[in-house]
Design an enzyme around this catalytic site. Structure first.
Site, PDB file in Angstrom:
ATOM      1  N   ARG A  61       0.829  -1.202   0.000  1.00  0.00           N
ATOM      2  CA  ARG A  61       0.000   0.000   0.000  1.00  0.00           C
ATOM      3  C   ARG A  61       0.872   1.263   0.000  1.00  0.00           C
ATOM      4  O   ARG A  61       0.591   2.226  -0.719  1.00  0.00           O
ATOM      5  CB  ARG A  61      -0.924  -0.018   1.219  1.00  0.00           C
ATOM      6  CG  ARG A  61      -1.885   1.169   1.281  1.00  0.00           C
ATOM      7  CD  ARG A  61      -2.974   0.949   2.316  1.00  0.00           C
ATOM      8  NE  ARG A  61      -3.899   2.080   2.354  1.00  0.00           N
ATOM      9  CZ  ARG A  61      -3.975   2.948   3.358  1.00  0.00           C
ATOM     10  NH1 ARG A  61      -3.184   2.813   4.420  1.00  0.00           N
ATOM     11  NH2 ARG A  61      -4.838   3.943   3.316  1.00  0.00           N
ATOM     12  N   HIS A  65       0.809   4.050  -2.914  1.00  0.00           N
ATOM     13  CA  HIS A  65       0.513   5.456  -2.620  1.00  0.00           C
ATOM     14  C   HIS A  65       1.678   6.357  -3.029  1.00  0.00           C
ATOM     15  O   HIS A  65       1.468   7.501  -3.440  1.00  0.00           O
ATOM     16  CB  HIS A  65       0.208   5.626  -1.135  1.00  0.00           C
ATOM     17  CG  HIS A  65      -1.179   5.230  -0.767  1.00  0.00           C
ATOM     18  ND1 HIS A  65      -1.939   5.922   0.159  1.00  0.00           N
ATOM     19  CD2 HIS A  65      -1.963   4.207  -1.200  1.00  0.00           C
ATOM     20  CE1 HIS A  65      -3.127   5.340   0.278  1.00  0.00           C
ATOM     21  NE2 HIS A  65      -3.154   4.295  -0.535  1.00  0.00           N
ATOM     22  N   ASN A  93      -3.193   8.887   3.717  1.00  0.00           N
ATOM     23  CA  ASN A  93      -1.925   8.294   4.125  1.00  0.00           C
ATOM     24  C   ASN A  93      -1.744   8.187   5.636  1.00  0.00           C
ATOM     25  O   ASN A  93      -0.734   7.653   6.102  1.00  0.00           O
ATOM     26  CB  ASN A  93      -0.758   9.103   3.542  1.00  0.00           C
ATOM     27  CG  ASN A  93      -0.602   8.904   2.054  1.00  0.00           C
ATOM     28  OD1 ASN A  93      -1.019   7.888   1.513  1.00  0.00           O
ATOM     29  ND2 ASN A  93       0.000   9.874   1.381  1.00  0.00           N
ATOM     30  N   HIS A 192      -5.914  -5.351  -2.933  1.00  0.00           N
ATOM     31  CA  HIS A 192      -6.796  -5.412  -1.766  1.00  0.00           C
ATOM     32  C   HIS A 192      -7.002  -6.837  -1.269  1.00  0.00           C
ATOM     33  O   HIS A 192      -7.770  -7.064  -0.337  1.00  0.00           O
ATOM     34  CB  HIS A 192      -8.157  -4.784  -2.093  1.00  0.00           C
ATOM     35  CG  HIS A 192      -8.115  -3.297  -2.205  1.00  0.00           C
ATOM     36  ND1 HIS A 192      -9.207  -2.527  -2.555  1.00  0.00           N
ATOM     37  CD2 HIS A 192      -7.095  -2.413  -2.018  1.00  0.00           C
ATOM     38  CE1 HIS A 192      -8.870  -1.254  -2.579  1.00  0.00           C
ATOM     39  NE2 HIS A 192      -7.587  -1.159  -2.260  1.00  0.00           N
TER      40      HIS A 192
END
Length: 321
Positions: A61, A65, A93, A192
Site C-alpha cells: 500500500r 501510494h 496516508n 486489496h
C-alpha cells in the site's frame, strides 16, 4: 535522529525534482556500485516479515501510494516541515504504517553501500520481497534506478490518490491521469487481497449510503450484517476488518471472488462490477494463474502524469463504456 538522518540522506544524495521515468530503470542498476543491494534488502525485509505478517500489505500500500503521486520516487517517506505539509500527512496516508521498518532496511543497505541506493528503490524492492516472502520466490520483477524526489505535498496526495468512495467514472478518470487504463485499474485493485480497511472508509455503505440512513443495495446483505457487528456506527475510525474476508493475509486471487459475490469492502471495489469491461476483467482474474501473471506486469511501470509507456510499449487508454 536516525530516522531524520535517513530522510535527509534521501533528499540530499538522491533528490531530484519530479519523477524517475521508466526509460532510466533497468535490471541490476547497482551491479557495480552496490552489487549485493537487492540481496541485502531482501534479507532485511524477510527478517521483519517473519515477525510481522501485516508488513506485506503495509509495504504494498505504501509503495502504491508513493507511485500515484509524482511517480515512484519515495516522496511518501518524507516528513512534513514547518513550511510544508508532506504527502505522509494527507488523510489517505494517515493509516500507512511501516515507515520505521523501511528505515531499518535502508540502514542495512547504508552499512554496506553508503549514499548509493535510493530510498525509492528500497521501498519498491521491499514491497515486492514482503509480498513474495510466503512464496519463497519473487512474484514480479523490480527494475531499479529510481531517483528520490525532494518534493512532497499533501495537496498532491489528496488530488491524486484514488478514494475508496469513488464510483467507476471517477476511478477511470483518476487512473487515466496517471496514464493507466481500465485493465490497470482492475489488476491493481487486486492488491486489496491483503490488508485491512478502517470502518470509516466504508461504513457509509452500511448506515448512510444515500444520506437517508440506508444501506448500499449492491452490498451482499449477509456480509453487510457481519460488517455491522464490527463497525457499530459512522464515526468509528479505529476499528478495521480484512479487505478480503477469510483471506486477508494471503496474496491470491480471492479478492476477485469476493467482489463477484458483492463482498467488495469499499465502494471503489463494488464499482468494478458496474461496467461491462471491468466486470469482464474481474471474471478473468478469478483465475489464479491469470491474476499472478497480470499483477506481475504492472510493477515495472513508472507512474507519472500522462505517462503511457510500460516496458517500452505504448498502452492505449481504454474507454469506460
Amino acid at each position: 535522529m536516525r530516522n531524520q538522518a535517513l530522510i535527509l540522506l534521501c533528499i540530499v544524495v538522491f533528490g531530484v525534482i519530479g519523477t524517475c521515468h521508466g526509460g532510466s530503470l533497468r535490471k541490476k542498476y547497482y551491479k557495480k556500485t552496490c552489487p549485493n543491494a537487492e540481496e541485502i534488502i531482501k534479507k532485511a525485509t524477510e527478517k521483519h516479515v517473519a515477525n510481522d505478517p501485516t508488513l506485506p500489505a503495509r509495504f504494498l500500500r505504501m509503495h502504491f501510494h508513493d507511485c500515484f503521486v509524482r511517480g515512484c520516487d519515495g516522496s511518501v517517506l518524507l516528513n512534513s516541515t514547518i513550511n510544508n505539509s508532506a504527502e505522509k500527512d494527507a488523510i489517505p496516508n494517515l493509516t500507512l504504517a511501516g515507515f520505521d521498518v523501511i528505515d531499518d532496511i535502508k540502514a542495512e543497505v547504508e552499512k554496506k553501500c553508503p549514499n548509493v541506493v535510493s530510498c525509492a528503490d528500497v521501498l519498491a524492492l521491499a514491497a515486492r520481497d514482503a509480498v513474495s516472502f510466503k512464496f519463497q520466490r519473487p512474484l514480479w520483477e523490480v527494475l531499479t534506478g529510481r531517483r528520490d524526489g525532494r518534493v512532497s505535498r499533501v495537496s498532491e496526495a489528496l488530488a491524486n490518490l484514488p478514494s475508496p468512495f469513488s464510483n467507476f467514472t471517477t476511478l477511470v478518470r483518476n487512473f487515466a491521469n496517471q496514464g493507466l487504463n481500465v485493465h490497470d485499474l482492475v489488476v491493481l485493485s487486486g492488491g486489496h487481497t491483503i490488508g485491512v480497511g478502517h470502518c470509516n472508509a466504508f461504513s457509509n455503505r452500511l448506515y448512510n449510503f444515500t444520506g437517508r440512513g440506508d444501506q448500499d443495495p449492491s452490498l451482499n446483505p449477509t456480509y453487510a450484517a457481519f460488517l455491522k457487528t464490527q463497525c457499530r456506527n459512522l464515526t468509528d475510525n479505529t476499528t478495521f476488518v480484512p479487505m478480503d474476508p477469510g483471506s486477508g493475509f494471503t496474496f491470491d486471487n480471492n479478492y476477485y471472488v469476493t467482489v463477484k459475490q458483492n463482498k467488495g469492502l469499499f465502494q471503489s471495489d463494488a464499482a468494478l462490477l458496474t461496467n461491462k469491461g471491468s466486470r469482464n476483467i474481474v471474471n478473468e482474474l478469478v483465475n489464479p494463474k491469470k491474476f499472478f501473471t497480470e499483477f506481475a506486469q504492472w510493477e515495472p511501470l513508472e507512474f507519472s502524469q500522462g505517462m503511457k509507456e510500460r516496458l517500452g510499449r505504448n498502452v492505449p487508454l481504454l474507454t469506460n463504456s
